[in-house]
Motif scaffolding. Structure first.
Motif, PDB file in Angstrom:
ATOM      1  N   ARG A 167       0.974  -1.414  -0.109  1.00  0.00           N
ATOM      2  CA  ARG A 167       0.080  -0.146   0.081  1.00  0.00           C
ATOM      3  C   ARG A 167       0.788   1.351   0.021  1.00  0.00           C
ATOM      4  NH1 ARG A 167      -5.308  -0.674   0.525  1.00  0.00           N
ATOM      5  NH2 ARG A 167      -5.906  -2.858   1.027  1.00  0.00           N
ATOM      6  N   ASP A 168       0.464   2.368  -0.718  1.00  0.00           N
ATOM      7  CA  ASP A 168       1.263   3.521  -0.760  1.00  0.00           C
ATOM      8  C   ASP A 168       0.322   4.621  -0.818  1.00  0.00           C
ATOM      9  OD1 ASP A 168       2.851   5.621  -1.587  1.00  0.00           O
ATOM     10  OD2 ASP A 168       2.879   4.882  -3.692  1.00  0.00           O
ATOM     11  N   GLY A 169      -0.323   5.113   0.376  1.00  0.00           N
ATOM     12  CA  GLY A 169      -1.453   6.315   0.408  1.00  0.00           C
ATOM     13  C   GLY A 169      -2.594   5.694  -0.218  1.00  0.00           C
ATOM     14  N   ASP A 170      -3.203   6.508  -0.814  1.00  0.00           N
ATOM     15  CA  ASP A 170      -4.481   6.299  -1.595  1.00  0.00           C
ATOM     16  C   ASP A 170      -4.372   5.561  -2.751  1.00  0.00           C
ATOM     17  OD1 ASP A 170      -5.781   7.384   0.587  1.00  0.00           O
ATOM     18  OD2 ASP A 170      -5.757   9.332  -0.247  1.00  0.00           O
ATOM     19  N   ALA A 171      -3.098   5.093  -3.412  1.00  0.00           N
ATOM     20  CA  ALA A 171      -2.986   4.428  -4.435  1.00  0.00           C
ATOM     21  C   ALA A 171      -3.853   2.969  -4.492  1.00  0.00           C
ATOM     22  CB  ALA A 171      -1.534   4.243  -4.902  1.00  0.00           C
ATOM     23  N   LEU A 172      -3.869   2.443  -5.637  1.00  0.00           N
ATOM     24  CA  LEU A 172      -4.697   1.201  -5.814  1.00  0.00           C
ATOM     25  C   LEU A 172      -3.641   0.077  -5.086  1.00  0.00           C
ATOM     26  CD1 LEU A 172      -6.405   1.160  -9.069  1.00  0.00           C
ATOM     27  CD2 LEU A 172      -7.359   1.394  -6.892  1.00  0.00           C
ATOM     28  N   VAL A 206     -13.011   8.939   6.573  1.00  0.00           N
ATOM     29  CA  VAL A 206     -12.060   9.799   6.585  1.00  0.00           C
ATOM     30  C   VAL A 206     -12.641  11.354   6.064  1.00  0.00           C
ATOM     31  CG1 VAL A 206     -10.054  10.780   5.473  1.00  0.00           C
ATOM     32  CG2 VAL A 206     -10.174   8.339   6.253  1.00  0.00           C
ATOM     33  N   HIS A 233     -11.277  -1.765   4.362  1.00  0.00           N
ATOM     34  CA  HIS A 233     -10.449  -0.431   4.086  1.00  0.00           C
ATOM     35  C   HIS A 233     -11.626   0.327   3.339  1.00  0.00           C
ATOM     36  CE1 HIS A 233      -6.422  -1.852   4.766  1.00  0.00           C
ATOM     37  NE2 HIS A 233      -6.701  -3.183   4.311  1.00  0.00           N
ATOM     38  N   GLN A 256     -12.971   2.472   6.010  1.00  0.00           N
ATOM     39  CA  GLN A 256     -12.049   3.517   6.583  1.00  0.00           C
ATOM     40  C   GLN A 256     -11.986   4.612   5.725  1.00  0.00           C
ATOM     41  OE1 GLN A 256      -8.491   1.027   6.947  1.00  0.00           O
ATOM     42  NE2 GLN A 256      -8.913   0.439   8.963  1.00  0.00           N
ATOM     43  N   ARG A 257     -11.976   4.303   4.317  1.00  0.00           N
ATOM     44  CA  ARG A 257     -12.079   5.587   3.366  1.00  0.00           C
ATOM     45  C   ARG A 257     -13.160   6.288   3.512  1.00  0.00           C
ATOM     46  NH1 ARG A 257      -9.624   1.602  -0.093  1.00  0.00           N
ATOM     47  NH2 ARG A 257     -11.620   0.970  -0.890  1.00  0.00           N
ATOM     48  N   GLU A 286       3.181  -0.891   4.339  1.00  0.00           N
ATOM     49  CA  GLU A 286       3.016   0.791   3.868  1.00  0.00           C
ATOM     50  C   GLU A 286       4.366   0.832   3.256  1.00  0.00           C
ATOM     51  OE1 GLU A 286       0.694   2.973   3.339  1.00  0.00           O
ATOM     52  OE2 GLU A 286      -0.893   2.209   4.247  1.00  0.00           O
TER      53      GLU A 286
END
Length: 234
Positions: A85-90, A234, A227, A230-231, A169
């Motif tokens: 996972r890299d932030g909001d990237a897929l 936010v 997930h 969670q999005r 992450e």
């Protein structure tokens, strides 16, 4: 119960075969659940000092009716779905690409995985993660997300597969650096290259590995909704 051995199996292997955890478990289960009149070890393979694959047969019946007699004993295994996972990237997934002689494929894509030789299932999962990805992260057993344990081919093989997922992450540069990284243990003739791809591309792979596909669908069913929630909050 007396166990016979094929004549070509060395005498000094007999005790090690009978004491191998996967063979011992099979014999104990056989005696507990079937009427057994005889057992025979037809062949066995060593991996170094460890007893590996064992081909066995038993004259057995259940409720008075004979059952198929042959069993390929290889023991239990563990596989790890590594989510990047890299932030909001897929989300992406880290796979291994390596030659697999039994299926005659030179670049088979799959999960980091291995046999449970000793120790716990969880410790084996973390060891295989380190060996097959080359990542030196301070991961703990509590970081593993359980996906379940499954029999793979009960008509012929004793293997039970335990699957976990783990979420890492990492920034984009760290993820990009994993692509085509060479890993694996030379002493075990492992020639692994890593491959990074979109998580949701797994069902469309031209070669389908059962444990990879099973891990993907279990992860999506059990953890992907979390997930999404969670999005939304936010």
């Amino acid at each position: 119960m007396h166990v016979e051995f094929a004549s070509h199996i060395p005498q000094d292997w007999h005790g090690a075969i009978l004491e191998a955890p996967h063979v011992r478990r099979w014999i104990d289960g056989l005696i507990s659940n079937f009427e057994v009149s005889g057992m025979r070890i037809r062949d066995a393979v060593r991996f170094g000092s460890r007893i590996g694959f064992v081909f066995a047969e038993a004259s057995a019946s259940h409720e008075g009716a004979p059952v198929p007699r042959y069993a390929f004993l290889r023991g239990d295994s563990v596989g790890l779905l590594v989510i990047l996972r890299d932030g909001d990237a897929l989300p992406r997934v880290l796979l291994t690409r390596e030659p697999r002689l039994p299926v005659a494929v030179a670049d088979h894509l799959s999960l980091p995985a291995g046999m449970i030789d000793d120790g716990s299932v969880q410790s084996t999962a973390l060891r295989e993660f380190a060996e097959e990805t080359g990542l030196t992260l301070a991961l703990k057993e509590r970081d593993l997300m359980s996906l379940g344990t499954f029999t793979l081919s009960p008509g012929g093989c004793d293997e039970r597969l335990t699957l976990y997922a783990i979420e890492l992450e990492l920034d984009g540069a760290a993820i990009a650096a994993l692509e085509q990284r060479a890993t694996g243990l030379a002493c075990e003739h492992e020639h692994i290259h890593l491959h990074v791809m979109a998580l949701d591309a797994i069902p469309n792979l031209p070669q389908q590995d059962a444990k990879l596909l099973l891990a993907y669908h279990l992860y999506k069913a059990r953890f992907a909704p979390r997930h999404a929630e969670q999005r939304l909050t936010v």
